[in-house]
Write an enzyme that holds these catalytic residues in place. Structure first.
Site, PDB file in Angstrom:
ATOM      1  N   GLU A  17      -8.372 -34.490  63.929  1.00 13.66           N
ATOM      2  CA  GLU A  17      -7.975 -34.584  65.378  1.00 13.66           C
ATOM      3  C   GLU A  17      -8.487 -33.143  65.905  1.00 13.66           C
ATOM      4  O   GLU A  17      -8.373 -33.088  67.226  1.00 13.66           O
ATOM      5  CB  GLU A  17      -6.313 -34.532  65.448  1.00 13.66           C
ATOM      6  CG  GLU A  17      -5.549 -33.330  65.147  1.00 13.66           C
ATOM      7  CD  GLU A  17      -5.222 -32.801  63.877  1.00 13.66           C
ATOM      8  OE1 GLU A  17      -4.650 -32.172  63.609  1.00 13.66           O
ATOM      9  OE2 GLU A  17      -6.547 -33.394  62.699  1.00 13.66           O
ATOM     10  N   HIS A  27      -8.465 -31.775  59.323  1.00 15.14           N
ATOM     11  CA  HIS A  27      -8.023 -31.862  60.606  1.00 15.14           C
ATOM     12  C   HIS A  27      -8.933 -32.886  61.251  1.00 15.14           C
ATOM     13  O   HIS A  27      -9.641 -32.365  62.049  1.00 15.14           O
ATOM     14  CB  HIS A  27      -7.886 -30.801  61.219  1.00 15.14           C
ATOM     15  CG  HIS A  27      -6.582 -29.765  60.870  1.00 15.14           C
ATOM     16  ND1 HIS A  27      -5.403 -30.091  61.491  1.00 15.14           N
ATOM     17  CD2 HIS A  27      -6.320 -28.670  60.047  1.00 15.14           C
ATOM     18  CE1 HIS A  27      -4.456 -29.374  60.891  1.00 15.14           C
ATOM     19  NE2 HIS A  27      -5.006 -28.640  60.057  1.00 15.14           N
ATOM     20  N   CYS A  80      -2.934 -32.565  57.075  1.00 18.68           N
ATOM     21  CA  CYS A  80      -2.942 -31.090  56.637  1.00 18.68           C
ATOM     22  C   CYS A  80      -1.520 -30.719  56.073  1.00 18.68           C
ATOM     23  O   CYS A  80      -1.120 -31.403  55.096  1.00 18.68           O
ATOM     24  CB  CYS A  80      -3.475 -30.213  57.642  1.00 18.68           C
ATOM     25  SG  CYS A  80      -3.787 -28.477  56.952  1.00 18.68           S
TER      26      CYS A  80
END
Length: 225
Positions: free
Chosen positions: A166, A164, A87
Site C-alpha cells: 500500500e 507494504h 507488515c
C-alpha cells in the site's frame, strides 16, 4: 460473497492507509479506519478486517494495547472473518493463528522480488521495511519468501504480507515524521545517510506499477474469501 465494507485497524492516530482506500473502493469495498486507541470493533460486526503496520514489535508486551488486540484478533479469526495483515499486521495475525514472531538476524529494507513456491502470482517487487519476522502459522500455505524472511501466507480466509503493498509517498512521509520525532527513529536516521530521501524518490517513481500490483493482490485476496 465479497463484503462491501472493511475496517482497517491502525496503531497510531497519525497513520494513513496509502493506496488502500482508493484501491479497495475500485474493487467495491469501502474502508473505514479505526485507530486501536479508539477501541476495537465487535468481531461479530465485521465483514472484513485489515490490520495495518506499526514501528512497534508484535511481541512487545510492554505496549498497553498489544495483548487486547491479539485477543481481539484471535476472536476475529475464530469467527472466520476475512482478514488481511500488513507488515506488523501480518506478524500479529500470524501469532493469532498460532505462529511466532521474532527479531530477524538482519533488517530487510528495500524493494525485493519474491520467491513463490506455491505458484502465487504476486512476485512484486514489493517494498520491505522490517526488523522482525514471522513463522507462517501451522496449517497455512507459504505464498512468498525472500532469502531473509517469509513474506506472505494464507490460512483459510486470512492472509498476511510482510511487505507494504500500500506504500505511497504520503504514507512514507508519516514514517519520516516518526523517525524525526522519536529517539528510536533518530538513532535510525543517524546511521541511514541519504536512505530516506532515496527511498521516497523510488516510491514515487514506482507508484504506478506498485499500485497496479497492489490492486491485483487485493483482487486476488477478495476473490479467495
Amino acid at each position: 460473497m465479497r463484503p462491501e465494507r472493511a475496517v482497517a485497524i491502525t496503531h497510531s492516530d497519525t497513520d494513513v492507509l496509502g493506496s488502500l482506500p482508493d484501491l479497495f473502493s475500485d474493487l467495491g469495498v469501502q474502508l473505514e479506519v479505526i485507530p486501536v486507541s479508539a477501541g476495537l470493533p465487535d468481531p461479530d460486526s465485521l465483514g472484513l478486517a485489515v490490520v495495518m503496520g506499526s514501528p512497534e514489535s508484535a511481541y512487545d508486551h510492554r505496549l498497553p494495547w498489544l495483548a487486547n488486540e491479539l485477543t481481539w484478533l484471535q476472536s476475529v479469526q475464530a469467527r472466520g472473518v476475512p482478514t488481511l495483515g500488513i507488515c506488523f499486521g501480518s506478524q500479529l495475525l500470524a501469532r493469532a493463528l498460532g505462529g511466532q514472531v521474532y527479531r530477524n538476524a538482519v533488517p530487510e529494507i528495500g524493494w525485493t522480488p519474491l520467491e513463490t513456491p506455491d505458484g502465487w502470482a504476486h512476485k512484486g517487487p514489493w517494498l520491505n521495511f522490517h526488523f522482525d519476522a514471522f513463522t507462517p502459522p501451522p496449517g497455512s500455505t507459504l505464498l512468498g519468501l525472500t532469502d531473509l524472511a517469509p513474506q506472505a501466507y494464507r490460512k483459510g480466509r486470512a492472509m498476511g504480507v510482510q511487505f507494504h503493498p500500500e506504500i505511497d509517498a504520503e504514507m512514507f512521509d508519516t514514517w519520516t515524521a516518526y523517525w524525526h520525532g522519536t529517539e528510536e527513529g533518530k538513532r535510525f536516521l543517524a546511521s541511514a545517510g541519504d536512505l530516506p530521501e532515496r527511498m521516497r524518490a523510488e516510491i514515487q517513481a514506482r507508484e504506478p506499477e506498485n499500485q497496479a500490483n497492489c490492486k491485483a493482490l487485493l483482487r486476488d485476496f477478495l476473490n479467495n474469501i
